[in-house]
Design an enzyme around this catalytic site. Structure first.
Site, PDB file in Angstrom:
ATOM      1  N   HIS A  41       0.728  -1.287  -0.088  1.00 29.21           N
ATOM      2  CA  HIS A  41       0.010   0.044   0.102  1.00 29.21           C
ATOM      3  C   HIS A  41       0.846   1.391   0.138  1.00 29.21           C
ATOM      4  O   HIS A  41       0.349   2.597  -0.254  1.00 29.21           O
ATOM      5  CB  HIS A  41      -0.886  -0.032   1.397  1.00 29.21           C
ATOM      6  CG  HIS A  41      -2.145  -1.036   1.383  1.00 29.21           C
ATOM      7  ND1 HIS A  41      -2.706  -1.344   0.060  1.00 29.21           N
ATOM      8  CD2 HIS A  41      -2.290  -1.951   2.364  1.00 29.21           C
ATOM      9  CE1 HIS A  41      -3.789  -2.220   0.600  1.00 29.21           C
ATOM     10  NE2 HIS A  41      -3.369  -2.674   1.907  1.00 29.21           N
TER      11      HIS A  41
ATOM     12  N   ASP B 159      -2.396 -10.453  -2.508  1.00 28.32           N
ATOM     13  CA  ASP B 159      -2.855 -10.122  -1.337  1.00 28.32           C
ATOM     14  C   ASP B 159      -4.509  -9.784  -1.577  1.00 28.32           C
ATOM     15  O   ASP B 159      -4.903  -9.585  -2.599  1.00 28.32           O
ATOM     16  CB  ASP B 159      -2.253  -8.968  -0.665  1.00 28.32           C
ATOM     17  CG  ASP B 159      -2.776  -8.488   0.879  1.00 28.32           C
ATOM     18  OD1 ASP B 159      -2.057  -8.851   1.606  1.00 28.32           O
ATOM     19  OD2 ASP B 159      -3.810  -7.772   0.847  1.00 28.32           O
TER      20      ASP B 159
ATOM     21  N   HIS C 225      -6.017  -7.287  -0.340  1.00 33.73           N
ATOM     22  CA  HIS C 225      -6.326  -5.971  -0.750  1.00 33.73           C
ATOM     23  C   HIS C 225      -5.376  -5.474  -1.977  1.00 33.73           C
ATOM     24  O   HIS C 225      -4.413  -6.126  -2.333  1.00 33.73           O
ATOM     25  CB  HIS C 225      -5.888  -5.028   0.495  1.00 33.73           C
ATOM     26  CG  HIS C 225      -6.538  -5.329   1.800  1.00 33.73           C
ATOM     27  ND1 HIS C 225      -5.926  -6.459   2.454  1.00 33.73           N
ATOM     28  CD2 HIS C 225      -7.704  -5.000   2.380  1.00 33.73           C
ATOM     29  CE1 HIS C 225      -6.793  -6.631   3.671  1.00 33.73           C
ATOM     30  NE2 HIS C 225      -7.861  -5.741   3.648  1.00 33.73           N
TER      31      HIS C 225
ATOM     32  N   ASP D 141      -4.143 -13.133   3.427  1.00 26.27           N
ATOM     33  CA  ASP D 141      -5.410 -12.749   4.081  1.00 26.27           C
ATOM     34  C   ASP D 141      -6.931 -12.906   3.078  1.00 26.27           C
ATOM     35  O   ASP D 141      -7.869 -12.389   3.512  1.00 26.27           O
ATOM     36  CB  ASP D 141      -5.586 -11.246   4.410  1.00 26.27           C
ATOM     37  CG  ASP D 141      -4.691 -10.183   3.384  1.00 26.27           C
ATOM     38  OD1 ASP D 141      -4.668 -10.608   2.210  1.00 26.27           O
ATOM     39  OD2 ASP D 141      -4.790  -9.119   3.546  1.00 26.27           O
TER      40      ASP D 141
HETATM   41  C1  FKS Z   1     -11.370  -2.709   7.045  1.00 20.69           C
HETATM   42  C2  FKS Z   1     -10.279  -2.017   7.517  1.00 20.69           C
HETATM   43  C3  FKS Z   1      -9.231  -1.957   6.708  1.00 20.69           C
HETATM   44  C4  FKS Z   1      -6.725  -1.678   6.726  1.00 20.69           C
HETATM   45  C5  FKS Z   1      -6.535  -3.078   6.035  1.00 20.69           C
HETATM   46  C6  FKS Z   1      -4.889  -2.824   5.366  1.00 20.69           C
HETATM   47  C7  FKS Z   1      -4.529  -4.256   4.916  1.00 20.69           C
HETATM   48  C8  FKS Z   1      -3.060  -4.400   4.720  1.00 20.69           C
HETATM   49  C9  FKS Z   1      -2.839  -5.481   3.978  1.00 20.69           C
HETATM   50  C10 FKS Z   1      -1.207  -5.326   3.884  1.00 20.69           C
HETATM   51  F1  FKS Z   1      -0.596  -6.605   3.049  1.00 20.69           F
HETATM   52  F2  FKS Z   1      -0.680  -4.344   3.421  1.00 20.69           F
HETATM   53  F3  FKS Z   1      -0.595  -5.966   5.146  1.00 20.69           F
HETATM   54  N1  FKS Z   1      -8.086  -1.809   7.353  1.00 20.69           N
HETATM   55  N2  FKS Z   1     -12.734  -3.006   7.752  1.00 20.69           N
HETATM   56  O1  FKS Z   1      -2.927  -6.715   4.147  1.00 20.69           O
HETATM   57  O2  FKS Z   1      -2.935  -5.185   2.440  1.00 20.69           O
HETATM   58 ZN    ZN Z   2      -4.015  -7.343   2.801  1.00 24.41          ZN
END
Ligand code: FKS
Ligand code: ZN
Length: 343
Positions: free
Chosen positions: A160, A196, A198, A285
């Site tokens: 990110h 991932d 996200h 995840d």
């Molecule tokens: C949703 C809350 C979202 C942020 C999620 C960040 C994910 C981070 C990630 C990384 F790989 F960068 F660690 N909060 N309810 O998993 O993509």
């Molecule tokens: Zn993630």
């Protein structure tokens, strides 16, 4: 394959994050890396090496100098301002607001160099983020030197992080730094495949106008999932990079059959591009029991993910990203890697 890891990465130990608009216990915590390391040792998967120190230069190939200086000097500025504990930004230069001149005030700086309030920045963050980037660089160097694959056990994660702002638990974009290092070490073309849950908004943005690095991402549709503001299918690159960015947004509830079809489509694009090296942003995840995510991959299916990645036939650098079901993270992560090795 070899794993690279440094205990310095454990020093970033956030207690809280702002998530779902509330102050909650942090989920991107040191035990994530420890459980993966333990699983690698238990299963005798392969050697674990400490990273070499690469200094600032390879970071500055991807990140802005003022951003690196901000991360490096953050704790001194924060404590000089009379603050303590982990820091959260709360005001950002969105739309009509200006990014220049860069403010002097610590709260202005935090907003200028971040995109969310969910990413705690603390006393040890810079050291851990730098060690995490060194881990990715060391794995890239192993692969540039002839290893078929290497695993960078990175934490904090990276995908990110943009050239000059952090967010989503990420400070330095480990996968982008590794991809750029591989280019500088002689690879003509590098593909970065992000699996991932996200979207890898930072990696996408860093290479968006470039034809030498193909970025592909499989992720939850940003219309309903973080990071919300990037990761749609119509983002295909710009300028010289037109056609060298590919997003595969998937619905919440995506299971292995749906995920693997998108993976096949992405790997077809990789094959057409014919890169010298593949960097995998390896998020775990997508797991069915991940506490913050909504895909449904099962532990055994991570073996198939690894095997499918191996079939691409490319020298491969695995860079760990997310995954928050800590008790299963070691199993799921090592399943990908051993699936790749055909075990
Ligand atoms: C949703 C809350 C979202 C942020 C999620 C960040 C994910 C981070 C990630 C990384 F790989 F960068 F660690 N909060 N309810 O998993 O993509
Ligand atoms: Zn993630």
């Amino acid at each position: 394959m070899k794993t690279v890891f440094s205990p310095v990465q454990l020093a970033h130990d956030p207690k809280h994050e702002i998530s779902d608009g509330m102050l909650k216990p942090a989920v991107e915590i040191p035990s994530r890396a420890e459980i993966v390391r333990a699983r690698i040792m238990e299963t005798g998967f392969g050697d674990i090496l400490p990273p070499e120190e690469f200094g600032t230069e390879p970071l500055a190939r991807v990140h802005a100098g003022d951003y690196i200086a901000f991360l490096e000097s953050f704790w001194t500025r924060w404590t000089n301002a009379g603050r303590s504990g982990e820091a959260f930004p709360f005001v950002w230069p969105v739309r009509e607001l200006r990014t220049k001149p860069v403010p002097d005030h610590i709260d202005g700086l935090l907003g200028r160099y971040s995109f969310d309030a969910g990413t705690p920045l603390g006393e040890e963050t810079w050291f851990a983020a730098r060690a995490s980037a060194d881990t990715a660089l060391t794995a890239a160097r192993l692969v540039a030197g002839g290893d078929r694959a290497a695993f960078a056990l990175c934490r904090p994660p990276g995908h990110h992080a943009h050239a000059d702002f952090y967010g989503g638990y990420c400070f330095l974009n480990n996968a982008a730094i590794a991809a750029q290092y591989l280019r500088d070490a002689g690879a003509d073309r590098v593909a970065v495949l992000d699996v991932d849950y996200h979207h890898g908004n930072g990696t996408q943005a860093i290479f968006y106008d470039r034809a030498d690095v193909l970025f592909l991402s499989l992720h939850a549709d940003p219309i309903e999932e973080f990071p919300y503001f990037l990761g749609h299918a119509d983002e295909t690159g710009e300028g010289a990079g037109e056609g060298f960015n590919a997003n595969f947004p998937l619905p919440l509830g995506t299971d292995w059959p749906v995920f693997s079809r998108a993976l096949d489509a992405a790997l077809e694009r990789v094959a057409e591009f014919s890169p010298d090296t593949l960097v995998v942003s390896l998020g775990l995840d997508t797991y069915e029991r991940d506490p913050i995510s909504k895909f449904r991959l099962k532990s055994e299916e991570f073996l198939r993910l690894g095997a499918r990645l191996e079939k691409a036939g490319l020298p491969t650098v695995f860079v760990m990203e997310g995954g928050y079901a800590v008790d299963a993270l070691g199993i799921n992560c090592v399943n990908v890697l051993s699936g790749f090795e055909g075990a």
